[in-house]
Design a protein around this motif. Structure first.
Motif, PDB file in Angstrom:
ATOM      1  N   VAL A  93       0.867  -1.180   0.000  1.00 35.97           N
ATOM      2  CA  VAL A  93       0.000   0.000   0.000  1.00 35.97           C
ATOM      3  C   VAL A  93       0.904   1.231   0.000  1.00 35.97           C
ATOM      4  N   ILE A  94       0.704   2.124  -0.965  1.00 35.56           N
ATOM      5  CA  ILE A  94       1.505   3.346  -1.045  1.00 35.56           C
ATOM      6  C   ILE A  94       0.632   4.533  -0.647  1.00 35.56           C
ATOM      7  N   ILE A  95       1.149   5.341   0.278  1.00 40.45           N
ATOM      8  CA  ILE A  95       0.449   6.552   0.713  1.00 40.45           C
ATOM      9  C   ILE A  95       1.332   7.747   0.357  1.00 40.45           C
ATOM     10  N   HIS A  96       0.868   8.552  -0.583  1.00 39.13           N
ATOM     11  CA  HIS A  96       1.684   9.677  -1.047  1.00 39.13           C
ATOM     12  C   HIS A  96       1.649  10.833  -0.053  1.00 39.13           C
ATOM     13  N   SER A  97       2.490  11.817  -0.292  1.00 37.58           N
ATOM     14  CA  SER A  97       2.576  12.972   0.607  1.00 37.58           C
ATOM     15  C   SER A  97       1.545  14.032   0.239  1.00 37.58           C
ATOM     16  N   HIS A 155      -0.001  13.112  -5.975  1.00 37.16           N
ATOM     17  CA  HIS A 155      -1.064  12.193  -6.380  1.00 37.16           C
ATOM     18  C   HIS A 155      -0.437  10.906  -6.904  1.00 37.16           C
ATOM     19  N   HIS A 156      -1.276   9.891  -7.141  1.00 38.61           N
ATOM     20  CA  HIS A 156      -0.771   8.539  -7.401  1.00 38.61           C
ATOM     21  C   HIS A 156       0.010   8.419  -8.701  1.00 38.61           C
ATOM     22  N   ARG A 157      -0.266   9.255  -9.689  1.00 31.85           N
ATOM     23  CA  ARG A 157       0.419   9.117 -10.982  1.00 31.85           C
ATOM     24  C   ARG A 157       1.911   9.377 -10.874  1.00 31.85           C
ATOM     25  N   TRP A 158       2.310  10.118  -9.845  1.00 32.43           N
ATOM     26  CA  TRP A 158       3.733  10.358  -9.647  1.00 32.43           C
ATOM     27  C   TRP A 158       4.503   9.059  -9.387  1.00 32.43           C
ATOM     28  N   TYR A 159       3.803   8.032  -8.967  1.00 29.80           N
ATOM     29  CA  TYR A 159       4.465   6.816  -8.483  1.00 29.80           C
ATOM     30  C   TYR A 159       4.426   5.677  -9.486  1.00 29.80           C
ATOM     31  N   GLY A 173      -9.006  15.280  -1.556  1.00 32.39           N
ATOM     32  CA  GLY A 173      -8.583  16.630  -1.914  1.00 32.39           C
ATOM     33  C   GLY A 173      -7.372  16.689  -2.812  1.00 32.39           C
ATOM     34  N   HIS A 174      -6.845  15.534  -3.213  1.00 28.59           N
ATOM     35  CA  HIS A 174      -5.653  15.475  -4.050  1.00 28.59           C
ATOM     36  C   HIS A 174      -5.984  14.856  -5.411  1.00 28.59           C
ATOM     37  N   GLY A 175      -5.000  14.849  -6.298  1.00 28.32           N
ATOM     38  CA  GLY A 175      -5.231  14.288  -7.623  1.00 28.32           C
ATOM     39  C   GLY A 175      -6.213  15.144  -8.417  1.00 28.32           C
ATOM     40  N   GLU A 176      -7.152  14.476  -9.079  1.00 25.97           N
ATOM     41  CA  GLU A 176      -8.135  15.202  -9.881  1.00 25.97           C
ATOM     42  C   GLU A 176      -8.940  16.175  -9.042  1.00 25.97           C
ATOM     43  N   GLU A 193       8.843  13.467 -14.283  1.00 22.71           N
ATOM     44  CA  GLU A 193       7.761  12.539 -13.944  1.00 22.71           C
ATOM     45  C   GLU A 193       6.687  13.197 -13.084  1.00 22.71           C
ATOM     46  N   ILE A 194       7.057  14.223 -12.332  1.00 23.77           N
ATOM     47  CA  ILE A 194       6.076  14.875 -11.470  1.00 23.77           C
ATOM     48  C   ILE A 194       5.602  16.211 -12.046  1.00 23.77           C
ATOM     49  N   ASN A 195       6.123  16.590 -13.191  1.00 25.72           N
ATOM     50  CA  ASN A 195       5.758  17.858 -13.811  1.00 25.72           C
ATOM     51  C   ASN A 195       4.604  17.624 -14.781  1.00 25.72           C
ATOM     52  N   ASP A 196       3.389  17.483 -14.248  1.00 26.07           N
ATOM     53  CA  ASP A 196       2.232  17.120 -15.065  1.00 26.07           C
ATOM     54  C   ASP A 196       1.172  18.214 -15.032  1.00 26.07           C
ATOM     55  N   SER A 197      -0.011  17.853 -15.545  1.00 26.92           N
ATOM     56  CA  SER A 197      -1.069  18.856 -15.720  1.00 26.92           C
ATOM     57  C   SER A 197      -1.877  19.120 -14.453  1.00 26.92           C
ATOM     58  N   ILE A 198      -1.728  18.267 -13.449  1.00 22.94           N
ATOM     59  CA  ILE A 198      -2.473  18.487 -12.206  1.00 22.94           C
ATOM     60  C   ILE A 198      -1.754  19.540 -11.370  1.00 22.94           C
ATOM     61  N   PRO A 199      -2.455  20.583 -10.954  1.00 23.10           N
ATOM     62  CA  PRO A 199      -1.801  21.679 -10.223  1.00 23.10           C
ATOM     63  C   PRO A 199      -1.108  21.193  -8.947  1.00 23.10           C
ATOM     64  N   TYR A 200       0.086  21.689  -8.735  1.00 26.02           N
ATOM     65  CA  TYR A 200       0.800  21.415  -7.487  1.00 26.02           C
ATOM     66  C   TYR A 200       0.862  22.714  -6.708  1.00 26.02           C
TER      67      TYR A 200
END
Length: 267
Positions: A15-19, A23-27, A48-51, A160-167
């Motif tokens: 089980v992976i729990i991100h920070s 979001h999960h796509r980073w992994y 509240g994360h991801g999409e 890999e973490i530079n995607d379209s979902i706002p950070y």
């Protein structure tokens, strides 16, 4: 929540729990490496994360809401009837500690990478500001001023973490105070220590969390099986930084050793 299953006979479930703010796509890299090693993987996006973060400009989720979601992940993992391991990155590691202290769901081992047990950046500034604001400003927005370049110095990992979902690290005062109280409770408690096998890995170049606070916490646990490793050339997110191949091998060996101690044959 999503599941990625190993090809052929699996030997464990991870089980992976991100920070926070991730979001999960980073992994994807880590998930595929785990699958190749013969592990089923269960992961999702924290509330509240991801999409969901596309439609919200500030994080105000409660700790309890995060923990309820982790319970959902764990229930799906134990349904495989295999040893279950938890990987918690950053705030995900802190939440994993809190969950495993309070819940009776069986877990074979805990792997923590850069857990939030003492934040370096802006801690004093924000704490002083929040104290002066008082409780009436609990919905006020503040920024922790984290950015992706603080997470990794590796260009491949950054891409890999530079995607379209706002950070963004915009949070309410209440969110920040709750997280601060959570870390304070975990590091100050003298009871309810974890007794399961623990691997704790920190990063020497971490600009977000203090590795010494995490190491001190580990030494106070009640487990007879613990490992600590500080990665000299890495930043906060070990699975996207310079030494991630070595980090994965370290984690893989830890899981295999625990599985062997449970009586399983590891090829």
């Amino acid at each position: 929540m999503w599941k990625w299953e190993a090809e052929g006979q699996a030997k464990a479930v991870v089980v992976i729990i991100h920070s926070a703010f991730e979001h999960h796509r980073w992994y994807a890299w880590l998930i595929e490496k785990l699958r190749v090693e013969g592990h089923h993987v269960v992961m999702g996006d924290l509330p509240g994360h991801g999409e969901d973060s596309k439609y919200s400009r500030v994080h105000d989720e409660s700790i309890n809401k995060y923990l309820v979601y982790i319970k959902h992940l764990m229930q799906n993992a134990v349904a495989y009837e295999l040893p279950v391991f938890v990987i918690g990155q950053g705030l995900g590691g802190t939440l994993a500690i809190e969950f495993l202290k309070k819940k009776s769901i069986e877990c074979a081992g805990l792997i923590l990478t850069s857990p939030w047990l003492h934040l370096k950046k802006n801690t004093n500034l924000l704490t002083n500001a929040i104290t002066s604001l008082g409780t009436i400003a609990s919905s006020k927005k503040i920024s922790l001023e984290f950015d992706k370049k603080m997470l990794t110095g590796n260009m491949e990992g950054y891409n890999e973490i530079n995607d379209s979902i706002p950070y963004h690290s915009n949070v309410t005062v209440r969110w920040y105070k709750d997280v601060q109280q959570l870390t304070k409770n975990i590091t100050a408690e003298q009871e309810s220590h974890l007794t399961l096998p623990i691997l704790l890995m920190t990063a020497k170049q971490d600009k977000i969390t203090d590795p010494l606070a995490a190491k001190k916490w580990l030494m106070n646990q009640g487990t007879s099986e613990m490992q600590y490793k500080e990665w000299t050339n890495s930043h906060h997110n070990l699975f996207h930084d310079n030494e991630r191949e070595e980090v994965f091998i370290y984690k893989r060996d830890f899981i295999n050793n625990v599985i062997r101690s449970l009586g399983y044959i590891v090829n």
